[in-house]
Design a protein around this motif. Structure first.
Motif, PDB file in Angstrom:
ATOM      1  N   GLU A 221     -14.926 117.095  56.282  1.00  0.00           N
ATOM      2  CA  GLU A 221     -15.022 116.813  54.837  1.00  0.00           C
ATOM      3  C   GLU A 221     -15.265 118.060  54.011  1.00  0.00           C
ATOM      4  OE1 GLU A 221     -16.992 113.527  53.252  1.00  0.00           O
ATOM      5  OE2 GLU A 221     -16.758 112.285  55.017  1.00  0.00           O
TER       6      GLU A 221
ATOM      7  N   ARG B  98     -20.278 108.646  45.370  1.00  0.00           N
ATOM      8  CA  ARG B  98     -20.240 109.565  46.499  1.00  0.00           C
ATOM      9  C   ARG B  98     -19.383 110.801  46.226  1.00  0.00           C
ATOM     10  NH1 ARG B  98     -20.373 108.672  52.625  1.00  0.00           N
ATOM     11  NH2 ARG B  98     -19.182 110.460  53.336  1.00  0.00           N
TER      12      ARG B  98
ATOM     13  N   ASN C 120     -16.192 105.120  55.963  1.00  0.00           N
ATOM     14  CA  ASN C 120     -17.516 105.692  56.203  1.00  0.00           C
ATOM     15  C   ASN C 120     -18.134 105.070  57.448  1.00  0.00           C
ATOM     16  OD1 ASN C 120     -18.116 105.557  52.681  1.00  0.00           O
ATOM     17  ND2 ASN C 120     -17.515 107.316  53.879  1.00  0.00           N
ATOM     18  N   GLY C 121     -18.735 105.917  58.245  1.00  0.00           N
ATOM     19  CA  GLY C 121     -19.459 105.416  59.412  1.00  0.00           C
ATOM     20  C   GLY C 121     -18.570 105.084  60.599  1.00  0.00           C
ATOM     21  N   SER C 122     -17.306 105.485  60.556  1.00  0.00           N
ATOM     22  CA  SER C 122     -16.413 105.113  61.654  1.00  0.00           C
ATOM     23  C   SER C 122     -16.563 106.044  62.863  1.00  0.00           C
ATOM     24  CB  SER C 122     -14.966 105.099  61.176  1.00  0.00           C
ATOM     25  OG  SER C 122     -14.631 106.355  60.631  1.00  0.00           O
ATOM     26  N   GLY C 123     -17.201 107.205  62.665  1.00  0.00           N
ATOM     27  CA  GLY C 123     -17.462 108.091  63.804  1.00  0.00           C
ATOM     28  C   GLY C 123     -16.811 109.464  63.689  1.00  0.00           C
ATOM     29  N   LYS C 124     -16.315 109.807  62.523  1.00  0.00           N
ATOM     30  CA  LYS C 124     -15.610 111.079  62.350  1.00  0.00           C
ATOM     31  C   LYS C 124     -16.539 112.271  62.593  1.00  0.00           C
ATOM     32  CE  LYS C 124     -14.412 110.039  58.122  1.00  0.00           C
ATOM     33  NZ  LYS C 124     -15.067 108.728  57.954  1.00  0.00           N
ATOM     34  N   SER C 125     -17.709 112.243  61.937  1.00  0.00           N
ATOM     35  CA  SER C 125     -18.647 113.357  62.122  1.00  0.00           C
ATOM     36  C   SER C 125     -19.213 113.355  63.538  1.00  0.00           C
ATOM     37  CB  SER C 125     -19.795 113.271  61.120  1.00  0.00           C
ATOM     38  OG  SER C 125     -19.289 113.441  59.819  1.00  0.00           O
ATOM     39  N   THR C 126     -19.336 112.167  64.102  1.00  0.00           N
ATOM     40  CA  THR C 126     -19.818 112.082  65.478  1.00  0.00           C
ATOM     41  C   THR C 126     -18.859 112.823  66.410  1.00  0.00           C
ATOM     42  OG1 THR C 126     -20.836 109.958  64.991  1.00  0.00           O
ATOM     43  CG2 THR C 126     -20.461 110.471  67.321  1.00  0.00           C
TER      44      THR C 126
ATOM     45  N   HIS D 164     -11.580 112.204  53.472  1.00  0.00           N
ATOM     46  CA  HIS D 164     -11.459 110.874  52.870  1.00  0.00           C
ATOM     47  C   HIS D 164     -10.338 110.841  51.849  1.00  0.00           C
ATOM     48  CE1 HIS D 164     -14.901 108.677  54.293  1.00  0.00           C
ATOM     49  NE2 HIS D 164     -15.643 109.745  54.165  1.00  0.00           N
TER      50      HIS D 164
ATOM     51  N   ILE E 133     -25.530 107.611  70.378  1.00  0.00           N
ATOM     52  CA  ILE E 133     -26.738 108.257  69.871  1.00  0.00           C
ATOM     53  C   ILE E 133     -27.836 107.215  69.830  1.00  0.00           C
ATOM     54  CG2 ILE E 133     -26.078 107.896  67.435  1.00  0.00           C
ATOM     55  CD1 ILE E 133     -27.521 110.734  67.070  1.00  0.00           C
ATOM     56  N   ASP E 134     -29.019 107.592  70.280  1.00  0.00           N
ATOM     57  CA  ASP E 134     -30.152 106.666  70.365  1.00  0.00           C
ATOM     58  C   ASP E 134     -29.730 105.348  71.019  1.00  0.00           C
ATOM     59  OD1 ASP E 134     -31.657 108.540  69.083  1.00  0.00           O
ATOM     60  OD2 ASP E 134     -31.436 107.642  67.088  1.00  0.00           O
TER      61      ASP E 134
ATOM     62  N   ILE F 140     -21.135 104.988  69.588  1.00  0.00           N
ATOM     63  CA  ILE F 140     -20.399 105.258  68.349  1.00  0.00           C
ATOM     64  C   ILE F 140     -18.920 105.500  68.652  1.00  0.00           C
ATOM     65  CG2 ILE F 140     -20.265 106.689  66.259  1.00  0.00           C
ATOM     66  CD1 ILE F 140     -22.967 105.444  66.424  1.00  0.00           C
TER      67      ILE F 140
ATOM     68  N   GLN G 165     -20.091 119.083  57.627  1.00  0.00           N
ATOM     69  CA  GLN G 165     -20.062 118.224  56.435  1.00  0.00           C
ATOM     70  C   GLN G 165     -21.234 118.597  55.518  1.00  0.00           C
ATOM     71  OE1 GLN G 165     -20.131 113.991  57.292  1.00  0.00           O
ATOM     72  NE2 GLN G 165     -19.749 113.453  55.169  1.00  0.00           N
TER      73      GLN G 165
ATOM     74  N   LYS H  34     -27.002 103.884  70.913  1.00  0.00           N
ATOM     75  CA  LYS H  34     -25.993 103.106  70.187  1.00  0.00           C
ATOM     76  C   LYS H  34     -24.628 103.772  70.377  1.00  0.00           C
ATOM     77  CE  LYS H  34     -25.014 102.259  65.325  1.00  0.00           C
ATOM     78  NZ  LYS H  34     -25.488 102.698  64.015  1.00  0.00           N
TER      79      LYS H  34
HETATM   80  N1  LIG Z   1     -29.003 109.830  64.394  1.00  0.00           N
HETATM   81  C1  LIG Z   1     -28.378 108.641  64.373  1.00  0.00           C
HETATM   82  N2  LIG Z   1     -28.999 107.533  64.833  1.00  0.00           N
HETATM   83  C2  LIG Z   1     -28.389 106.332  64.805  1.00  0.00           C
HETATM   84  N3  LIG Z   1     -27.164 106.133  64.316  1.00  0.00           N
HETATM   85  C3  LIG Z   1     -26.492 107.193  63.827  1.00  0.00           C
HETATM   86  C4  LIG Z   1     -27.059 108.502  63.836  1.00  0.00           C
HETATM   87  N4  LIG Z   1     -26.178 109.350  63.292  1.00  0.00           N
HETATM   88  C5  LIG Z   1     -25.108 108.615  62.954  1.00  0.00           C
HETATM   89  N5  LIG Z   1     -25.286 107.318  63.272  1.00  0.00           N
HETATM   90  C6  LIG Z   1     -24.366 106.212  63.049  1.00  0.00           C
HETATM   91  O1  LIG Z   1     -23.130 106.506  63.673  1.00  0.00           O
HETATM   92  C7  LIG Z   1     -22.054 105.960  62.943  1.00  0.00           C
HETATM   93  C8  LIG Z   1     -20.974 107.006  62.752  1.00  0.00           C
HETATM   94  O2  LIG Z   1     -21.473 108.052  61.935  1.00  0.00           O
HETATM   95  P1  LIG Z   1     -20.603 109.302  61.510  1.00  0.00           P
HETATM   96  O3  LIG Z   1     -21.489 110.211  60.755  1.00  0.00           O
HETATM   97  O4  LIG Z   1     -19.912 109.843  62.690  1.00  0.00           O
HETATM   98  O5  LIG Z   1     -19.538 108.624  60.532  1.00  0.00           O
HETATM   99  P2  LIG Z   1     -18.366 109.292  59.670  1.00  0.00           P
HETATM  100  O6  LIG Z   1     -17.128 108.643  60.079  1.00  0.00           O
HETATM  101  O7  LIG Z   1     -18.445 110.761  59.737  1.00  0.00           O
HETATM  102  O8  LIG Z   1     -18.766 108.766  58.222  1.00  0.00           O
HETATM  103  P3  LIG Z   1     -18.683 109.496  56.784  1.00  0.00           P
HETATM  104  O9  LIG Z   1     -17.310 109.231  56.314  1.00  0.00           O
HETATM  105  O10 LIG Z   1     -19.690 108.707  55.985  1.00  0.00           O
HETATM  106  O11 LIG Z   1     -19.038 110.922  56.923  1.00  0.00           O
HETATM  107  C9  LIG Z   1     -22.637 105.402  61.658  1.00  0.00           C
HETATM  108  O12 LIG Z   1     -22.769 104.005  61.795  1.00  0.00           O
HETATM  109  C10 LIG Z   1     -23.996 106.052  61.601  1.00  0.00           C
HETATM  110  O13 LIG Z   1     -24.910 105.227  60.912  1.00  0.00           O
END
Ligand SMILES: Nc1ncnc2c1ncn2[C@@H]1O[C@H](COP(=O)(O)OP(=O)(O)OP(=O)(O)O)[C@@H](O)[C@H]1O
Ligand SMILES: [Mg+2]
Lengths: 239, 250, 448
Positions: free
Chosen positions: B171, C263, B36-42, B203, B11-12, B16, B85, B14
């Motif tokens: 989640e 959270r 958090n931030g590992s990429g699950k929602s991605t 989580h 994304i952008d 993931i 989520q 970067k």
């Molecule tokens: N629009 C965006 N622009 C840049 N980076 C993004 C964007 N959306 C998400 N990210 C980054 O992508 C990474 C993965 O995000 P994601 O939401 O998939 O994490 P997650 O595992 O679902 O976390 P959580 O447990 O907090 O829900 C994070 O580092 C986040 O900051």
């Protein structure tokens, strides 16, 4: 279409005597000009009404989708005791349009009531304002007003503004004002897509739902027209 | 049913997801955990077809077709359901009206007749009971002013109404008290059949006491770095993620 | 007038300073010298430099402390606190059934009157002054970290002086099945008294618990309670918090409840004020994590000369959270009410949903209500709304009921109950709801 602007300046005056009831509905879709804001109608309209007699009622309903610039404030002077004034409005602006609209409710008689429901929708680079006055005179015992002013933003280059004025000179008045601003964005559209609804249907669903309270005030065949008009005015504004 | 191979997504600009592999078969429940931030929602967003995410490599095959070729609405129509989520709010559109539109769009795609008002209502009543949701809530604007728990329950209700083949719950258990958690979990359990599959992103091990997964995966830095059974979740609850991070960097 | 008021304040403050000396020497406790923590010393320094507020202070515009501060108070001692007997306590209790009960008299813990029924895996309780030994991490991390003694003079005073009150810890993944009732009794049977309990409730990850704080004053002398409660909900925890005030006409109360949310956590607070002389409730919620939910309910049903001031602050610092606030009031006699509700949405807190409503019914021409809702929003993709109304009972509804044969008094009572019902229906603990309903029903039927 032409590049220059035209002016539409109309005056409408309503008088309701004892127990009379007037319902005035408008659907306006003058030429709004092109995407860059070239051309289009200037729509400057004066609309006012007076409830002269007791238990009279005036109700304004408007759907504004056209014109380059709209200035319009249908108002009601509530002179007769127990009289009622209503204002229902949907104003849609897209591209470079500007709409500045609202109402004045002037409470003079006793037990007078007014209700204002204004729904603004702004898209593109447009500006949409609600400007309204609720005035309760000193001798207007038991006046009631309820105002609901909502704004829906599509995209982040448009603006929505609310300027409510409340002037209350009688302590028995009950005046309520509620305002919300929300955004229809990619998130909402995607949510609809994820449930199997395509983008065009999603925009129509969202916009008509939002404006429902006003649209249902319109006569049936008018309402159907108005719904289509809303969808057309917003075409291409999301996604 | 679903097979993800070497998936890379950004994304952008970067990156993931960095080479993710996952196999889900009909009838299975998979839990995906991770910091958090590992990429699950991605991952969930990419599967549902969010356009901001760019798939740079890899493939996703869903019931024999290339999922990544489909539009978001066609993926939904093919039976993919994402419980968000953060479910969005849509003012003025009641959940009922929204779902009626969705159910009938999906039916149209499948060449079925639309449900009429009565049929739709009957179906709603039945599913309402299943997930213990109130009529009053469904007549209100979609998610508008709903509490967190109400939103999550509404997602499960929609899941029940749309009867998908693959449900991804991102989640859905976060922010729920124990009673709401039970209701949500029961809803999911009741909807489970031999033909559908569930991917749970969570989580909290606590959810897995109620919905027992066949597999638990740890997603870390855009990759699945460990897979196991439900015991893995218990281990994570107890020890956190540090030991996994160490294993990965070792 | 101004000169006397400064005099009073100076007096009150110098008395407090003297008391603090005594306290430090240990006389107030049990005559053994006390060592004060660095934090208490620091709080004391702030107390010394901060001014006691006057109505010129924006946050105290509608609440005048002059009458309170001109009184001669003695400061609570442990010895006096032991006087209240179980029989004297009984009328102050709710019919709470099988529950955890903690009793504090003049701020001091009365183990003999308390009773814990929950197993220790679910519930840990300590007197706050002794908690640090066993719960070093929690105390260092949370005690006085969120309640701002740097700016609030009453919090500074509480922090400096008090080391009595409840420290409650609910371990991770535990659902506390039985609620905790905390009774704070100010014993003003022998003279004017100041009591200053200090509480900290920490809910571990995924845990769930309910707390009820009930404030009562015994005796006819003037009581002044200055309480501070801090509540911490860690990740995904759920806390339900009630504060019930049913005080004497001579009771003064200044209280701060401060919540810090982790959270996915949920905090809901219900503040009910039924009687007292002057009540000031500060409720501050800091949402410093994603996906939190906060509910703030309030109800004040006032008559006589009771003055109630509710100051609330919801501070959204992170995205995706939800807060909802509903405060309602019914004011009769010469009572006065203040509602000052602030919603703050910081630049990072996108996708915040925050709602606030304050509704009031003023029954008598001598009662007054001041409402000040404030929205401070620095993020653009948010949804916030506020609404405030002050009015009378709806004459049309009243007439309708009367036309069906319901007498004026009963009709009014019915409408007021319905009005209060919006808040009461959110009280999940039946004993608390019954208690409050009884008090207000009696009130409506005798006063209306
Ligand atoms: N629009 C965006 N622009 C840049 N980076 C993004 C964007 N959306 C998400 N990210 C980054 O992508 C990474 C993965 O995000 P994601 O939401 O998939 O994490 P997650 O595992 O679902 O976390 P959580 O447990 O907090 O829900 C994070 O580092 C986040 O900051
Ligand atoms: Mg996520």
């Amino acid at each position: 279409m032409r590049d220059e602007h035209q002016l539409h300046a109309a005056v409408v005056e309503l008088v309701a005597h004892t127990k009379a009831e007037i319902k005035y509905s408008t659907v306006q879709n003058w030429y709004p000009g092109d995407k860059e804001g070239k051309g289009g109608i200037y729509n400057f309209v004066t609309k006012r009404g007076i409830c002269m007699g007791d238990s009279a009622k005036i109700s304004w309903t408007q759907v504004e989708t056209g014109s380059a610039i709209t200035w319009k404030y249908p108002s009601v002077i509530l002179k007769g005791d127990n009289s009622i004034g209503e204002f229902y409005s949907v104003a849609v602006t897209n591209n470079r349009q500007q709409a500045d609209t609202g109402t004045k409710m002037i409470h003079i008689g006793k037990n007078t009531k007014s209700r204002i429901v204004s729904k603004g929708i702004s898209a593109g680079k447009s500006q949409n304002s609600y400007r309204g006055l609720v005035e309760v005179h000193r001798r207007a015992e038991n006046a009631r007003n309820f105002s609901q002013c909502d704004s829906l933003l599509m995209g982040d280059k448009c603006g929505a503004h609310t300027f409510p004025y409340l002037e209350i000179k009688n302590s028995t008045a009950q005046v309520e004002h509620e305002a919300t601003t929300s955004k229809i964005g990619e998130d909402q559209i995607f949510y609809c897509n994820q449930r199997g609804i395509d983008t065009e249907a999603a925009v129509a669903l969202i916009v008509n739902g939002y404006a429902k309270e006003v649209l249902k005030q319109l006569p049936m065949e008018f309402a159907v027209e108005a719904q289509k008009l809303l969808a057309i005015s917003l075409e291409g504004s999301v996604g | 049913m679903l097979s993800i191979r070497n998936l890379h997504a950004a994304i952008d600009g970067k990156e993931i997801l960095k080479g993710l592999n996952l196999e889900v078969k009909a009838g299975e429940i998979h839990a995906i955990m991770g910091p958090n931030g590992s990429g699950k929602s991605t991952l969930a967003s990419v599967l549902a077809g969010r356009e901001e995410y760019e798939v740079t490599d890899g493939e996703v095959i869903y019931n024999g077709t290339d999922l990544l070729e489909l539009s978001p609405e066609d993926r939904a129509r093919e039976g993919i359901f994402l419980a968000f989520q953060y479910p969005v709010e849509i003012p003025g559109v009641s959940t009922t009206n929204f779902l009626k539109t969705a159910v009938n769009e999906v039916r149209k795609y499948r060449g079925q007749e639309p449900l009429d008002a009565v049929q739709f209502l009957t179906r709603m009543k039945e599913k309402m009971k299943l997930v213990n949701i109130d009529q009053a809530l469904l007549s209100r604007s979609l998610n508008e002013g709903f509490s967190g728990g109400e939103k999550k329950r509404n997602e499960i209700f929609q899941l029940a109404m749309l009867e998908p083949k693959l449900a991804i719950l991102d989640e859905t258990d976060s922010g729920l008290d124990i009673d709401a958690l039970r209701i949500v979990a029961e809803g999911v359990n009741k909807l489970r059949t031999r033909d559908n599959a569930v991917v749970l992103v969570t989580h909290y091990q606590r959810l897995l006491d109620y919905i027992v997964p066949d597999f638990v995966h740890v997603l870390y830095k855009g990759r699945i770095v460990k897979s196991g059974t439900k015991e893995l979740a218990l281990q994570l609850e107890e020890k956190g993620y540090d030991w996994i991070k160490e294993e990965v960097s070792a | 007038m101004t000169t006397t008021s400064t005099m009073d304040k100076a007096d009150f403050k110098s008395k407090l300073l003297t008391h603090f000396d005594t306290f430090q020497r240990g006389a107030a406790q049990d005559n053994s010298p006390r060592t004060l923590s660095a934090l208490q010393q620091d709080a004391f320094q702030h107390f010394r430099t901060l001014d006691l507020p006057t109505t010129r202070h924006e946050e105290w515009k509608y609440t005048n402390l002059r009458n309170l501060l001109q009184n001669d108070f003695s400061f609570a001692t442990a010895r006096e606190a032991s006087a209240l007997s179980a029989a004297e306590l009984a009328p102050h209790l709710m019919e709470h059934g099988d529950a955890n009960v903690l009793v504090f008299v003049n701020g001091f813990y009365r183990r003999d009157l308390s009773n814990l029924v929950s197993p220790v895996e679910e519930l840990h309780v300590e007197n706050i002054g002794q908690a640090r030994e066993k719960y070093t991490e929690a105390i260092d991390k949370y005690f006085a970290r969120v309640a701002d003694y740097q700016k609030d003079v009453f919090t500074a005073m509480n922090t400096a002086i008090s080391d009595n009150g409840a420290f409650i810890f609910v371990p991770a993944n535990k659902v506390l099945q039985k609620p905790v009732y905390l009774y704070f009794i100010t014993d003003a049977t022998r003279g004017n008294v100041v009591s200053q309990p200090r509480n900290l409730y920490v809910l571990g990850r995924n845990s769930q618990a309910t707390f009820v704080e009930s404030f009562r004053t015994a005796g006819e002398y003037i009581g002044f309670t200055n309480v501070v409660t801090e509540v911490v909900t860690q990740e995904n925890a759920v806390a339900e918090y009630y504060k019930i005030q049913n005080e004497t006409a001579n009771a003064h109360h200044i209280g701060t409840t401060q919540a810090l949310q982790g959270r996915d956590s949920k905090f809901s607070s219900t503040t009910i004020s039924l009687s007292g002389s002057l009540i000031r409730n500060n409720l501050n919620i800091v949402i410093d994590a994603e996906n939190c939910e906060s509910n703030l309910y309030g109800l004040y049903v006032l008559n006589g000369k009771t003055h109630v001031d509710n100051h609330t602050l919801v501070d959204h610092a992170r995205p995706h959270s939800y807060s909802n606030e509903l405060y309602k009031g019914i004011l009769d006699g010469k009572s006065t009410g203040v509602f000052n509700g602030k919603i703050m949405v910081r630049p990072d807190a996108q996708k915040t949903n925050a709602f606030q409503t304050n509704r009031n019914i003023v029954l008598s021409p001598e009662a007054a209500m001041n409402t000040k809702p404030q929205l401070e929003i620095f993020a653009d993709d948010v949804k916030c709304s506020h609404g405030a109304t002050t009015g009378q009972l709806d004459e049309e509804m009243l007439f309708y009921l009367r036309s069906r044969g319901i007498g004026q008094k009963a009709a009014k009572a019915l409408l007021m109950q319905a009005f209060a019902g919006d808040v009461l229906n959110h009280i999940r603990l039946e004993p608390v709801r019954n208690y409050v309903e009884n008090v207000i029903q009696n009130r409506f039927h005798t006063n209306a």
